[in-house]
Design a protein around this motif. Structure first.
Motif, PDB file in Angstrom:
ATOM      1  N   GLU A 748      13.587 -25.928   9.132  1.00  6.12           N
ATOM      2  CA  GLU A 748      12.560 -25.501   8.496  1.00  6.12           C
ATOM      3  C   GLU A 748      12.871 -24.915   7.216  1.00  6.12           C
ATOM      4  OE1 GLU A 748       8.740 -24.064  10.584  1.00  6.12           O
ATOM      5  OE2 GLU A 748       9.359 -22.026   9.632  1.00  6.12           O
ATOM      6  N   TYR A 749      12.066 -25.261   6.320  1.00  2.52           N
ATOM      7  CA  TYR A 749      12.332 -24.302   4.659  1.00  2.52           C
ATOM      8  C   TYR A 749      11.251 -23.680   4.377  1.00  2.52           C
ATOM      9  CZ  TYR A 749      12.666 -23.860  -0.489  1.00  2.52           C
ATOM     10  OH  TYR A 749      12.475 -23.487  -1.595  1.00  2.52           O
ATOM     11  N   SER A 756       0.780 -12.412  -0.018  1.00  2.00           N
ATOM     12  CA  SER A 756       1.387 -12.610   1.364  1.00  2.00           C
ATOM     13  C   SER A 756       1.296 -13.791   1.883  1.00  2.00           C
ATOM     14  CB  SER A 756       0.513 -11.353   2.083  1.00  2.00           C
ATOM     15  OG  SER A 756       0.568 -10.244   1.596  1.00  2.00           O
ATOM     16  N   PHE A 757       0.919 -14.890   1.175  1.00  2.00           N
ATOM     17  CA  PHE A 757       0.902 -16.498   1.886  1.00  2.00           C
ATOM     18  C   PHE A 757       2.265 -16.710   1.571  1.00  2.00           C
ATOM     19  CE2 PHE A 757      -3.641 -15.877   1.042  1.00  2.00           C
ATOM     20  CZ  PHE A 757      -4.153 -16.217   2.276  1.00  2.00           C
ATOM     21  N   LYS A 758       2.834 -17.678   2.669  1.00  4.30           N
ATOM     22  CA  LYS A 758       4.021 -18.024   2.837  1.00  4.30           C
ATOM     23  C   LYS A 758       3.794 -19.729   3.084  1.00  4.30           C
ATOM     24  CE  LYS A 758       5.731 -13.929   2.792  1.00  4.30           C
ATOM     25  NZ  LYS A 758       6.255 -13.378   1.440  1.00  4.30           N
ATOM     26  N   GLY A 759       4.671 -20.458   2.617  1.00  3.65           N
ATOM     27  CA  GLY A 759       4.669 -21.733   2.851  1.00  3.65           C
ATOM     28  C   GLY A 759       5.952 -22.303   3.782  1.00  3.65           C
ATOM     29  N   ALA A 760       5.959 -23.380   4.338  1.00  7.24           N
ATOM     30  CA  ALA A 760       7.040 -24.052   5.042  1.00  7.24           C
ATOM     31  C   ALA A 760       6.799 -25.659   5.023  1.00  7.24           C
ATOM     32  CB  ALA A 760       7.128 -23.519   6.466  1.00  7.24           C
ATOM     33  N   LEU A 761       8.044 -26.310   5.052  1.00  3.02           N
ATOM     34  CA  LEU A 761       8.371 -27.692   5.260  1.00  3.02           C
ATOM     35  C   LEU A 761       9.255 -27.784   6.490  1.00  3.02           C
ATOM     36  CD1 LEU A 761       8.961 -29.149   1.789  1.00  3.02           C
ATOM     37  CD2 LEU A 761       6.635 -28.862   3.116  1.00  3.02           C
ATOM     38  N   PHE A 762       8.912 -28.718   7.457  1.00  2.23           N
ATOM     39  CA  PHE A 762       9.786 -28.619   8.757  1.00  2.23           C
ATOM     40  C   PHE A 762      10.113 -30.084   9.094  1.00  2.23           C
ATOM     41  CE2 PHE A 762       5.263 -27.899  10.158  1.00  2.23           C
ATOM     42  CZ  PHE A 762       5.122 -28.936  11.068  1.00  2.23           C
ATOM     43  N   ALA A 763      11.085 -30.057   9.912  1.00  2.26           N
ATOM     44  CA  ALA A 763      11.446 -31.213  10.734  1.00  2.26           C
ATOM     45  C   ALA A 763      11.601 -30.901  12.208  1.00  2.26           C
ATOM     46  CB  ALA A 763      12.287 -32.159  10.152  1.00  2.26           C
ATOM     47  N   ASP A 764      11.162 -31.488  13.168  1.00  2.00           N
ATOM     48  CA  ASP A 764      11.343 -31.117  14.467  1.00  2.00           C
ATOM     49  C   ASP A 764      11.834 -32.492  15.257  1.00  2.00           C
ATOM     50  OD1 ASP A 764      10.473 -28.532  14.054  1.00  2.00           O
ATOM     51  OD2 ASP A 764       8.448 -29.145  14.570  1.00  2.00           O
ATOM     52  N   ALA A 765      12.900 -32.520  15.984  1.00  2.00           N
ATOM     53  CA  ALA A 765      13.574 -33.548  16.646  1.00  2.00           C
ATOM     54  C   ALA A 765      13.846 -33.125  18.063  1.00  2.00           C
ATOM     55  CB  ALA A 765      14.695 -34.355  15.848  1.00  2.00           C
TER      56      ALA A 765
END
Length: 846
Positions: A748-749, A756-765
């Motif tokens: 997860e990036y 106070s807002f955060k973002g994320a890009l993720f990959a789950d395997a």
């Protein structure tokens, strides 16, 4: 087609928003927007994070290479009041129309709203970074000093502003020529105190300042810190950091790039009357330790009426002493007759707080009489209240329970056996609603659950023999003994649950911790097994489909659950009294096996050990890793009892205790988490990998549902709902899919958006499989390396809001590689918002 049009529409909206924003809207004529900083060191581009952090001006932050916060700022008006007034005055009749509809106060509120929203845009956004010559020159000088502090005394620095091809934009090139580094050629150490000199010589090989090493100012700071900690933990109670005076012989700077360094440690400087007096540092010893067990401000002047001496400690009380002396002294690491150490005081603070019996302690030192080296330690303890009562109310939701209102209360009693033990008694209840498919007229609130727990905490190991030599008291040994029970009615299978636990915890170091469950007992009894098909709708639908296709029931009918027709149909098919096809037989056998597994009672008696290593230094540390491993053995003790006591067996040949076959298995888990902080920013790359397997043997052919693994959910593979992934490539046909082998990895990036807002890009395997158990379905089984092609992949993005004390998380997961489809047809099959899974969670998933 609808999904495709939705994607195109969203893409067009995003492009329109981006194109409508002008990054240089607030850049005046003659100004330049800073778009990039370049650092060139010795003719090569440098990405040194520490060097780049020296810059006073940095370009506006970017999200996916787009200046999002800058353009939010640009949406704000420069003068919202004048804009609003101009809009009103543009039409002479507009103000009159507003007055007829709204009051003067409401019209003023419109202006205030416009102003408030405008301020919110500015606060949320980011003002354009305009190149400032003064700040650029300061950065250049700061870079020069930065490299000089690393030993490049002849370093030079310059800068150049390079306009961009785009209007009103420019980048800055900082050029540094370091020259040759200076090396420490000699080190002379002068220490006035004989005690300090002896202590220093015992550890001088650990010095950060060494002959032959390149000069670095940071080494001098680190050496001062090292020596201060060393001296204050070696008996020098009053040692001061400013007594350490490192100097560099500037007159020795020459063409040979050699440096002569001197390290001088002076005596203590103290003020006496109007003059400064020099006193030699001496090793201090603890002469006495006094412990006041019921100190308050009100009784601070009173005479203590009760005192006792135990192991050279003197313990005082304003009333009759309520604590056994050993319970207090076991938490004290400041020992009479030993030298003073800062670490002993820190450990004492930590262990007394861990007792949960006293408030934060107050530890004071004073000299005994006229002695300059003997210290008297006074430890003031303020007890917490003997009893405390708490209440809690929650709103709950689960796969079975549509709505639930739960309440709980707990009573804490401290110092139960005069040894700082803590007894906690809690009770809980739930009132909920769930629609029963077998009863269309059931009442709304048809679920109830009640439970109680009792837990006793000992601030030591509660064991038949002394374990202090193996696990000394500085490791914070504690013992937890707990018993609990709960009864559910009209929820699922109407379950009774009984638990018992004896657990030992200890912490060998700040980074390592152990937990050992000597005995963990769980007894689960299902009171309403006949309700199985009401709860597990997918099993009922599969069975009903077979009954329809095989003409067991009419086309317009359904198997009646209440009359037991479902169980009768299974019995007829399994006993070959009713003919079905091989495929239909396989389906019925699968449903029957699942029904037996989830309706059987469970008796689990296990032992478990857990080890955790975490090198995180603080809450703000974003460069750390954590490793956790666990081993659990269940049923071995009961197996010994069964074989010697000749216990009865059930119709499957399994031993029964209290009428229930006990579970026997071995289970192990490995969990690794790593975080990297990227580019010196708050951006974080987080990685997690997990492996777990539970192998049944002896008295078990499978793992109890309570100890099995599942896939999907907000903390797992976020492209699938909880229990909806796997096992293997079996297409998730059940309500609750579980298995006894799990492999998963997540990356997860995480990045800041605005405020106070955060973002994320993720990959789950990952996925779950059945292995070494009684499952025969090849689609669910793990068959070596070839089964790794059934690992599911989910990707997506998330939005989080940081409340400081917790993070509210919203993630959207898309099925990117779905093993439920045939090989070669698994990529991006359901990759759209219609089939996405939306997760809401609290705090980060790993």
């Amino acid at each position: 087609m609808k999904s495709f049009l939705a994607k195109i529409s969203l893409f067009i909206i995003i492009l329109t928003l981006i194109s409508a924003c002008n990054s240089i809207k607030r850049v005046k004529d003659g100004e330049l927007l800073l778009v990039k900083n370049n650092l060139i060191v010795n003719d090569e581009k440098s990405n040194d994070v520490d060097a780049l952090s020296q810059m006073y001006q940095k370009p506006n932050s970017r999200f996916l290479n787009y200046p999002l916060r800058l353009n939010i700022y640009n949406l704000a008006g420069e003068n919202p009041d004048s804009v609003f007034n101009a809009w009103i005055n543009r039409d002479p009749k507009r103000y009159e129309r507003l007055k007829r509809r709204y009051s003067n106060k409401q019209i003023r509120e419109m202006t205030n709203y416009k102003r408030g929203f405008n301020n919110w845009l500015k606060k949320t956004g980011e003002a354009p970074v305009i190149i400032d010559d003064r700040k650029t020159k300061k950065t250049t000088n700061r870079l020069k000093v930065y490299y000089q502090n690393k030993g490049f005394f002849n370093a030079t620095a310059n800068y150049k502003i390079t306009p961009s091809e785009k209007e009103k934009r420019a980048s800055i090139d900082y050029t540094v020529n370091t020259g040759n580094p200076y090396i420490i050629d000699s080190l002379q150490v002068t220490i006035k105190s004989r005690d300090l000199d002896s202590i220093y010589n015992l550890s001088k090989n650990k010095s950060f300042i060494k002959v032959g090493k390149q000069f670095n100012t940071g080494d001098f700071y680190n050496e001062r810190e090292r020596l201060t900690v060393l001296f204050r933990n070696s008996g020098i109670y009053n040692f001061q950091l400013n007594s350490i005076k490192p100097t560099v012989g500037l007159d020795t700077i020459n063409k040979d790039y050699d440096l002569a360094v001197a390290l001088k440690i002076n005596n203590l400087q103290v003020r006496q009357n109007d003059s400064i007096v020099e006193k030699e540092y001496k090793v201090h010893k603890i002469k006495k330790v006094n412990i006041y067990t019921d100190y308050t401000y009100e009784n601070s002047k009173k005479t203590y009426i009760d005192s006792v001496t135990y192991k050279n400690y003197t313990i005082y009380s304003n009333d009759k002493l309520r604590f056994r002396p050993k319970a207090i002294t076991d938490a004290i690491f400041i020992n009479p007759g030993e030298i003073y150490r800062d670490n002993d005081r820190t450990l004492t603070y930590k262990h007394i707080s861990n007792l949960r019996t006293f408030k934060y302690p107050n530890i004071q030192y004073q000299y005994e009489n006229d002695s300059l080296t003997d210290l008297v330690t006074n430890i003031y303890l303020t007890p917490r209240k003997k009893f405390s009562l708490g209440f809690d109310i929650d709103i709950t939701h689960s796969n079975i329970q549509d709505y639930g209102f739960s309440f709980s209360t707990s009573l804490i009693s401290r110092n139960v056996f005069r040894g700082a033990e803590t007894l906690e008694i809690s009770a809980r209840g739930t009132l909920g609603a769930s629609k029963d498919v077998a009863d269309s007229e059931d009442q709304f609130f048809n679920i109830s659950e009640i439970g109680a727990d009792i837990k006793l905490n000992f601030p030591r190991f509660f064991f038949p023999f002394n374990t202090e030599r193996i696990i000394p008291k500085y490791m914070l040994p504690t013992t937890v003994v707990s018993l609990g029970t709960s009864v559910q009615q009209n929820i699922g299978l109407d379950r009774q649950n009984f638990t018992g636990l004896i657990r030992y915890n200890w912490t060998p170091s700040k980074k390592n911790s152990f937990s050992f469950e000597l005995f963990n007992l769980q007894f689960i009894r299902n009171l309403n097994a006949s309700n199985y098909f009401n709860v597990y709708q997918s099993s009922y639908d599969r069975l009903n489909a077979v009954a329809l296709s095989s003409d067991y029931i009419d086309d317009d009918a359904s198997l009646n659950i209440a009359s037991g027709e479902t169980d009768a149909f299974i019995a007829d098919v399994v006993s070959n009294d009713y003919p079905v096809t091989d495929s239909e037989l396989s389906t019925v056998l699968s449903v029957a096996q699942r029904q037996f597994r989830l309706t059987q009672d469970n008796l689990i008696a296990s032992s478990k050990i857990n080890f955790t290593h975490n090198n995180k230094e603080s809450l703000s540390d974003n460069n750390f890793y954590q490793f956790r491993t666990e081993l659990e053995l269940a049923g071995n003790l009961l197996s010994t009892i069964a074989s010697t006591a000749n216990l009865q067996k059930n119709d499957r040949g399994k031993y029964k205790l209290f009428g229930v076959p006990y579970s026997q298995y071995v289970k192990t888990e490995f969990d690794f988490i790593k975080h990297w902080e990227l580019s010196g920013k708050r951006d974080v790359l987080a990685f997690r990998t997990f492996f777990g397997i539970a192998i049944p043997y002896g008295n078990s052919d499978n793992i109890p549902f309570a100890r099995s693994y599942f896939g999907g959910g907000s903390n797992d593979n976020r492209a699938w709902s909880a229990y909806q992934l796997g096992p293997g490539r079996s297409a998730s046909i059940l309500d609750f899919n579980e298995a006894n082998l799990k492999i998963t990895s997540n990356v997860e990036y995480r990045f800041d958006l605005f405020g106070s807002f955060k973002g994320a890009l993720f990959a789950d395997a990952g996925n779950i499989w059945n292995v070494f158990d009684d499952i025969e379905d090849e689609d669910r089984k793990f068959n070596g390396l070839e089964s790794l092609q059934d690992i599911a992949l989910g990707t997506g993005f998330g939005l989080r809001y940081d409340f400081s004390f917790f993070v509210l998380r919203f993630d959207v997961g898309f099925k990117t590689y779905d093993p439920a489809y045939e090989l070669g047809n698994r990529w991006f099959k359901d990759y759209n918002f219609g089939n996405a899974v939306y997760n809401i969670g609290i705090n980060y998933p790993f």
